[in-house]
Design a protein around this motif. Structure first.
Motif, PDB file in Angstrom:
ATOM      1  N   THR A  31       0.857  -1.227   0.011  1.00 39.93           N
ATOM      2  CA  THR A  31      -0.003  -0.044  -0.083  1.00 39.93           C
ATOM      3  C   THR A  31       0.804   1.352   0.011  1.00 39.93           C
ATOM      4  O   THR A  31       0.431   2.382  -0.069  1.00 39.93           O
ATOM      5  N   TYR A  32       1.921   1.021  -0.175  1.00 37.95           N
ATOM      6  CA  TYR A  32       3.097   2.439  -0.031  1.00 37.95           C
ATOM      7  C   TYR A  32       4.183   2.272  -0.961  1.00 37.95           C
ATOM      8  O   TYR A  32       4.695   1.042  -1.363  1.00 37.95           O
ATOM      9  N   ALA A  33       4.603   3.331  -1.304  1.00 37.84           N
ATOM     10  CA  ALA A  33       6.029   3.530  -2.055  1.00 37.84           C
ATOM     11  C   ALA A  33       7.232   3.368  -1.245  1.00 37.84           C
ATOM     12  O   ALA A  33       7.057   3.587   0.191  1.00 37.84           O
ATOM     13  N   ALA A  92      28.345   5.735   1.836  1.00 34.54           N
ATOM     14  CA  ALA A  92      27.452   6.296   2.669  1.00 34.54           C
ATOM     15  C   ALA A  92      26.699   5.369   3.594  1.00 34.54           C
ATOM     16  O   ALA A  92      26.789   4.142   3.337  1.00 34.54           O
ATOM     17  N   VAL A  93      26.035   5.765   4.536  1.00 38.92           N
ATOM     18  CA  VAL A  93      24.927   4.893   5.210  1.00 38.92           C
ATOM     19  C   VAL A  93      23.721   5.049   4.249  1.00 38.92           C
ATOM     20  O   VAL A  93      23.261   6.144   4.007  1.00 38.92           O
ATOM     21  N   TYR A  94      23.322   4.019   3.849  1.00 38.66           N
ATOM     22  CA  TYR A  94      21.939   4.031   3.124  1.00 38.66           C
ATOM     23  C   TYR A  94      20.745   3.581   4.014  1.00 38.66           C
ATOM     24  O   TYR A  94      20.723   2.736   4.705  1.00 38.66           O
ATOM     25  N   TYR A  95      19.741   4.355   3.656  1.00 37.23           N
ATOM     26  CA  TYR A  95      18.379   4.270   4.392  1.00 37.23           C
ATOM     27  C   TYR A  95      17.463   3.943   3.566  1.00 37.23           C
ATOM     28  O   TYR A  95      17.215   4.667   2.480  1.00 37.23           O
ATOM     29  N   CYS A  96      16.438   2.942   3.765  1.00 32.59           N
ATOM     30  CA  CYS A  96      15.206   2.815   3.264  1.00 32.59           C
ATOM     31  C   CYS A  96      14.160   3.428   4.049  1.00 32.59           C
ATOM     32  O   CYS A  96      14.190   3.698   5.198  1.00 32.59           O
ATOM     33  N   GLY A  97      13.158   3.929   3.228  1.00 34.56           N
ATOM     34  CA  GLY A  97      12.111   4.831   3.826  1.00 34.56           C
ATOM     35  C   GLY A  97      10.723   4.346   3.103  1.00 34.56           C
ATOM     36  O   GLY A  97      10.614   3.955   1.926  1.00 34.56           O
ATOM     37  N   VAL A  98       9.656   4.826   3.723  1.00 34.62           N
ATOM     38  CA  VAL A  98       8.205   4.405   3.389  1.00 34.62           C
ATOM     39  C   VAL A  98       7.500   5.824   3.125  1.00 34.62           C
ATOM     40  O   VAL A  98       7.682   6.524   4.087  1.00 34.62           O
ATOM     41  N   SER A  99       6.825   5.782   2.085  1.00 29.58           N
ATOM     42  CA  SER A  99       6.237   7.260   1.619  1.00 29.58           C
ATOM     43  C   SER A  99       4.774   6.740   1.630  1.00 29.58           C
ATOM     44  O   SER A  99       4.279   5.901   0.830  1.00 29.58           O
ATOM     45  N   LEU A 100       3.913   7.183   2.462  1.00 25.85           N
ATOM     46  CA  LEU A 100       2.376   7.014   2.462  1.00 25.85           C
ATOM     47  C   LEU A 100       1.805   7.993   1.355  1.00 25.85           C
ATOM     48  O   LEU A 100       0.484   7.779   1.117  1.00 25.85           O
ATOM     49  N   GLY A 101       2.531   8.816   0.842  1.00 27.55           N
ATOM     50  CA  GLY A 101       1.908   9.685  -0.425  1.00 27.55           C
ATOM     51  C   GLY A 101       2.047   9.209  -1.469  1.00 27.55           C
ATOM     52  O   GLY A 101       1.959   7.923  -1.737  1.00 27.55           O
ATOM     53  N   TYR A 102       1.722  10.022  -2.825  1.00 28.01           N
ATOM     54  CA  TYR A 102       1.509   9.639  -4.101  1.00 28.01           C
ATOM     55  C   TYR A 102       2.339  10.319  -5.093  1.00 28.01           C
ATOM     56  O   TYR A 102       2.350  10.046  -6.299  1.00 28.01           O
ATOM     57  N   SER A 103       3.140  11.324  -4.623  1.00 25.04           N
ATOM     58  CA  SER A 103       4.091  11.865  -5.601  1.00 25.04           C
ATOM     59  C   SER A 103       5.419  12.483  -4.782  1.00 25.04           C
ATOM     60  O   SER A 103       5.622  12.309  -3.743  1.00 25.04           O
ATOM     61  N   ASP A 104       6.179  13.109  -5.562  1.00 26.09           N
ATOM     62  CA  ASP A 104       7.178  13.898  -5.025  1.00 26.09           C
ATOM     63  C   ASP A 104       8.120  12.664  -4.311  1.00 26.09           C
ATOM     64  O   ASP A 104       8.813  13.125  -3.193  1.00 26.09           O
ATOM     65  N   SER A 107      11.670  13.592  -2.540  1.00 30.72           N
ATOM     66  CA  SER A 107      11.898  14.373  -1.602  1.00 30.72           C
ATOM     67  C   SER A 107      11.916  13.783  -0.049  1.00 30.72           C
ATOM     68  O   SER A 107      10.987  12.964   0.025  1.00 30.72           O
ATOM     69  N   LEU A 108      12.808  14.240   0.689  1.00 26.43           N
ATOM     70  CA  LEU A 108      13.001  13.467   1.795  1.00 26.43           C
ATOM     71  C   LEU A 108      11.600  13.642   2.884  1.00 26.43           C
ATOM     72  O   LEU A 108      11.488  12.575   3.502  1.00 26.43           O
ATOM     73  N   ASN A 109      10.916  14.831   2.785  1.00 26.35           N
ATOM     74  CA  ASN A 109       9.698  15.154   3.450  1.00 26.35           C
ATOM     75  C   ASN A 109       8.784  14.358   3.010  1.00 26.35           C
ATOM     76  O   ASN A 109       7.579  14.239   4.098  1.00 26.35           O
ATOM     77  N   GLU A 110       8.705  13.365   1.963  1.00 29.64           N
ATOM     78  CA  GLU A 110       7.734  12.696   1.706  1.00 29.64           C
ATOM     79  C   GLU A 110       7.544  11.116   2.429  1.00 29.64           C
ATOM     80  O   GLU A 110       6.704  10.473   2.158  1.00 29.64           O
ATOM     81  N   TYR A 111       8.651  11.001   3.053  1.00 35.26           N
ATOM     82  CA  TYR A 111       8.733   9.764   3.866  1.00 35.26           C
ATOM     83  C   TYR A 111       8.331   9.834   5.210  1.00 35.26           C
ATOM     84  O   TYR A 111       8.953  10.659   5.995  1.00 35.26           O
ATOM     85  N   ASP A 112       7.527   8.818   5.574  1.00 36.02           N
ATOM     86  CA  ASP A 112       6.851   8.856   6.838  1.00 36.02           C
ATOM     87  C   ASP A 112       7.755   7.778   7.989  1.00 36.02           C
ATOM     88  O   ASP A 112       7.491   7.969   9.111  1.00 36.02           O
ATOM     89  N   TYR A 113       8.401   6.732   7.387  1.00 35.12           N
ATOM     90  CA  TYR A 113       9.202   5.942   8.309  1.00 35.12           C
ATOM     91  C   TYR A 113      10.533   5.603   7.566  1.00 35.12           C
ATOM     92  O   TYR A 113      10.635   5.681   6.327  1.00 35.12           O
ATOM     93  N   TRP A 114      11.515   5.397   8.524  1.00 31.96           N
ATOM     94  CA  TRP A 114      12.764   5.085   8.065  1.00 31.96           C
ATOM     95  C   TRP A 114      13.457   3.906   8.796  1.00 31.96           C
ATOM     96  O   TRP A 114      13.027   3.635  10.086  1.00 31.96           O
ATOM     97  N   GLY A 115      14.262   3.275   8.194  1.00 37.55           N
ATOM     98  CA  GLY A 115      15.061   2.363   8.770  1.00 37.55           C
ATOM     99  C   GLY A 115      16.254   2.806   9.518  1.00 37.55           C
ATOM    100  O   GLY A 115      16.424   4.251   9.499  1.00 37.55           O
ATOM    101  N   GLN A 116      17.244   1.998  10.038  1.00 33.55           N
ATOM    102  CA  GLN A 116      18.239   2.466  10.848  1.00 33.55           C
ATOM    103  C   GLN A 116      19.358   2.670  10.200  1.00 33.55           C
ATOM    104  O   GLN A 116      20.520   3.156  10.482  1.00 33.55           O
ATOM    105  N   GLY A 117      19.250   2.133   8.843  1.00 34.45           N
ATOM    106  CA  GLY A 117      20.537   2.247   8.005  1.00 34.45           C
ATOM    107  C   GLY A 117      21.433   1.105   7.924  1.00 34.45           C
ATOM    108  O   GLY A 117      21.622   0.588   8.805  1.00 34.45           O
TER     109      GLY A 117
END
Length: 124
Positions: A31-33, A92-104, A107-117
């Motif tokens: 359900t998320y990007a 670098a430290v690589y992080y995965c993130g979850v975006s509950l949005g639908y665009s952009d 952009s860092l600001n579009e992500y709602d959750y992050w892993g620890q890297g």
């Protein structure tokens, strides 16, 4: 809520390949990007790649286009970042993130959750 755990980082030589994984739990995975970002020492976190909820649309930073491939397996609740022809500047430290949005998704600001890297170090 979504919990993310990255894995697969390590020390490699320039020109090598590496595959990062991001295992998700909590909210239904399909359900998320998903996105990958990285942060080198002294620098801001920057966009690397993103994939839509169904895996059909992908986005890449110019610096990794043609070398990295993002994918996801919704049956395994896991996203991947296949990295090829690695360069020292990919360190670098690589992080995965979850975006509950639908665009952009770049952009860092579009992500709602992050892993620890997970640390990726590329030696020359």
């Amino acid at each position: 809520q979504v919990q993310l755990v990255e894995s697969g980082g390590g020390l490699v030589q320039a020109g090598d390949s590496l595959r990062l994984s991001c295992a998700a739990s909590g909210r239904t995975f399909s359900t998320y990007a998903m996105g990958w970002f990285r942060q080198a020492p002294g620098k801001e976190r920057e966009f690397v790649a993103a994939v839509s909820w169904n895996g059909k649309i992908t986005y890449y930073a110019d610096s990794v286009k043609g070398r990295f491939t993002i994918s996801r397996d919704n049956a395994k609740n896991t996203a991947y970042l296949q990295m090829g022809r690695l360069k020292p500047e990919d360190t670098a430290v690589y992080y995965c993130g979850v975006s509950l949005g639908y665009s952009d998704f770049e952009s860092l600001n579009e992500y709602d959750y992050w892993g620890q890297g997970t640390q990726v170090t590329v030696s020359s």
